[in-house]
Design a protein around this motif. Sequence first.
Motif, PDB file in Angstrom:
ATOM      1  N   GLY A 193      -3.408  10.646  -1.090  1.00  0.00           N
ATOM      2  CA  GLY A 193      -2.521   9.686  -1.750  1.00  0.00           C
ATOM      3  C   GLY A 193      -2.963   9.414  -3.175  1.00  0.00           C
ATOM      4  N   SER A 248       1.017  11.126  -4.331  1.00  0.00           N
ATOM      5  CA  SER A 248       2.047  10.076  -4.324  1.00  0.00           C
ATOM      6  C   SER A 248       3.324  10.548  -5.025  1.00  0.00           C
ATOM      7  N   LEU A 276       2.519  10.067   4.368  1.00  0.00           N
ATOM      8  CA  LEU A 276       1.457  10.252   3.380  1.00  0.00           C
ATOM      9  C   LEU A 276       0.151   9.702   3.953  1.00  0.00           C
ATOM     10  N   GLU A 332      -3.931   8.960   3.397  1.00  0.00           N
ATOM     11  CA  GLU A 332      -4.971   8.790   2.380  1.00  0.00           C
ATOM     12  C   GLU A 332      -6.209   8.228   3.075  1.00  0.00           C
ATOM     13  N   LEU A 378       2.358   4.875  -6.353  1.00  0.00           N
ATOM     14  CA  LEU A 378       2.371   4.457  -4.950  1.00  0.00           C
ATOM     15  C   LEU A 378       3.497   3.446  -4.737  1.00  0.00           C
ATOM     16  N   ALA A 428       6.700   5.331  -4.558  1.00  0.00           N
ATOM     17  CA  ALA A 428       6.859   5.995  -3.255  1.00  0.00           C
ATOM     18  C   ALA A 428       7.266   4.989  -2.189  1.00  0.00           C
ATOM     19  N   MET A 474       3.352   5.314   4.695  1.00  0.00           N
ATOM     20  CA  MET A 474       2.018   5.517   4.122  1.00  0.00           C
ATOM     21  C   MET A 474       0.959   5.131   5.139  1.00  0.00           C
TER      22      MET A 474
END
Lengths: 450, 450
Positions: free
Chosen positions: B11, B16, B31, B33, B118, B121, B129
């Motif tokens: 991420g 992102s 996503l 991270e 971010l 997104a 996320m």
Amino acid sequence: MPERNVVIIGGGLVGSLTACYFAKRGWQVDLYEKRPGKQFCLPTWLSIRSINLAISERGFSALRRLDPTLEKRVKALVIPMHGRMIHSLDGTQTSQAYDVFGKAINSVGRSTLIRVLLDEASQYKNVRMHFNHEFQQADFDAGRADSDLIVGADGAYSRVRQRLMAKVMLNYSQTYIEHGYCEFSMPPRNGDFAISPSHLHIWPRQSFMLIALPNQDKSFTVTLFDQLKTGQDAVEFFRANFPDALDLMGADKVASEYMVNPKGSLMYVKCTPYTYKNRAVVIGDAAHAMVPFYGQGMNCGFEDIEELDKIMLSVARDGMSDDQILRALDTYSSKRTKDASAIVDLALDNYVEMRAKVIDYAYLARKHLEGLLHRVFPKHIIPLYTMVSFTSIPYAAVIGRWQRQSLWLHRAVRTAFAAAAFAVGVASARVLGLRAPSLVEVARLFTKRS
Amino acid sequence: MPERNVVIIGGGLVGSLTACYFAKRGWQVDLYEKRPGKQFCLPTWLSIRSINLAISERGFSALRRLDPTLEKRVKALVIPMHGRMIHSLDGTQTSQAYDVFGKAINSVGRSTLIRVLLDEASQYKNVRMHFNHEFQQADFDAGRADSDLIVGADGAYSRVRQRLMAKVMLNYSQTYIEHGYCEFSMPPRNGDFAISPSHLHIWPRQSFMLIALPNQDKSFTVTLFDQLKTGQDAVEFFRANFPDALDLMGADKVASEYMVNPKGSLMYVKCTPYTYKNRAVVIGDAAHAMVPFYGQGMNCGFEDIEELDKIMLSVARDGMSDDQILRALDTYSSKRTKDASAIVDLALDNYVEMRAKVIDYAYLARKHLEGLLHRVFPKHIIPLYTMVSFTSIPYAAVIGRWQRQSLWLHRAVRTAFAAAAFAVGVASARVLGLRAPSLVEVARLFTKRS
């Protein structure tokens, strides 16, 4: 000085020889191998990977240093190949000697050799072997009593190297070449070898080639190197390019082996450094996988352990402190990475030599001239192939020496041409009653060409 | 056509932006991270890695394609740097414009930019996320509904790339350069920037250098690139080499920051292919980490996703079959590996330019001449730096074009010299009453020099 312990990952050719060396120097050795290896008697996995091996001086030297009788025992198992046998499309065979003094490289079965080495390792009381053990992870820094040092002899796709990469700033490259390989077999004919057993046979076809190495059972292992296409009609391909080999192998066998036998890829690896502190080192293919075209992969791996042993002994004769191990590994890594990089490059170059140059007239003329000079000045002019296969001159030094030699050779050839031209000029002038050319004029003619 | 799902690993900046692009095209995006990122508001990890970012045309282009207002919002957050400010040892500052038309690269904080992306997104309903999730393993072939495609945007030490290596014949290299870096900060002075905020400051010292980029809070991030030695007296080193910077930063701060701040290493990565079937692709640093000297790492990563998006759209406008994804990824990989390899090389070369050439007269003369010609023929002669930073000409084409341009430039300079010599010759001949040299004679004089 406390007893030292080493863990060796990988019980292949290099791993098992490494075990012998460390055991001989008094280390407690634990050898881990992921494949099963019950009693060392023909474990099934030994037949999986092949590309016949050719053992030459560097390999023998490492066996000899460990134990002169080991070298002798291995020599009894090999088939010497004194030259290349070039097969042209019309079936003509032409022999090209490897060395003007008759030296040979030696075909040996991988399974035969590995059994000898595992057997040898098992003779040492301080070697413990662990088959069916796969290396997963290791904390190189743990420093437990049972692993002062980890040796990664786990091949081209080494996991020890992967761990090393996480610990040090490793410069690393892996490169696949566009060609792959497929193995076939050529059975004996009337109870004997179908073609000369004292040659490495090559069917050079410029952009691809077929080779064959003799086995103890009088068969040959035949390997096709090419951009292999799936669904290709192997028999048609052999008929068009290797008709004599097809006759000797049989169409049915070629068809079925091409279908069944796995197609291998060819890759080379370079990395530096080889070591992490005084804790870990990679060796053999794990450090420097190469394409098989110089027959030096195993020889280089064996030389690795001979070199490491020499350096370790030069640092400390009895027992080793952590600091001495560190110095030995550092020295080993900085020297050996250069030599390995040199042979990785040479092996790649030799593919072009094998599949194309061996039928090139300029190449053959130079080879012939170099051979003649080598015979007259055996210490001063040494052909490249001889330096690599029949001496222990460090690989990096081989390249330097060969480049200087090429330069001198070119100069000598040019001088010889100039002298001949001068002689012809003087003679023609006499006959025609003209002024003879001066030496300077002729020399100028030839130096301009450079 | 069923809905498509993509899993993005990483991420960071590129991850992102990738999420935004796939979301915009209607994919369901997950996503992942590994670091915590609660509410995207200044997660602590955002301050860990820095080397200030410079965003230029390629980066903006990718933002613009996604959403023109995004480009505008980012442009409001950057500090344009119109040239290099060269600091010599005696404190003299010399400005060198990046572009004859006044174009600029733009300093931006990594944490600022990542928060914007971010945030962007998270505006898409089809983006999920997952922070605190570390990628361990993946079966690229599983083909479960929640991951039609895996995108590895997990940086220079990418684990997705490691998995890729196990699945395809990946040509791969990673190389560390001998220099590392250490970051410092230069506080504002009397409430304002201590040095010009519209420049990228360089203290070029041949074998090492210091640079400084402006931040929104009127401080500068200062980075030393050198073979960093442990235990080095940083203050003494700064006093000897960067006395003006030391004055502005303060000796205590330099000493403590050199002690506390981590020393980073610098590495570059090349690999090919980037993809596994229609199942996985690496992008950004995971595919092509580079040294930071061209300020193109992020710009190239952003361009990756713009390129991938263009190719995907050209293959299929509404919904994509497995086969279409495969074709798109193949096309992307074969084109992008070449361009990335080019900028990785250019970034390495630019280190020498930044730390040494910027004070070399021949370099400056050529730069000046190229700038003049660019002003007259803006489409035909474009300086290298301009092509890289202010256009979207593919990186590989940039190198080809630049080489041709260099050739023509050399010829032009030679012709100019010849013309001048001819004029001088004719004039002198007249004055002295001698035969004037013919054009051919002069031309011969200059063509011999090549």
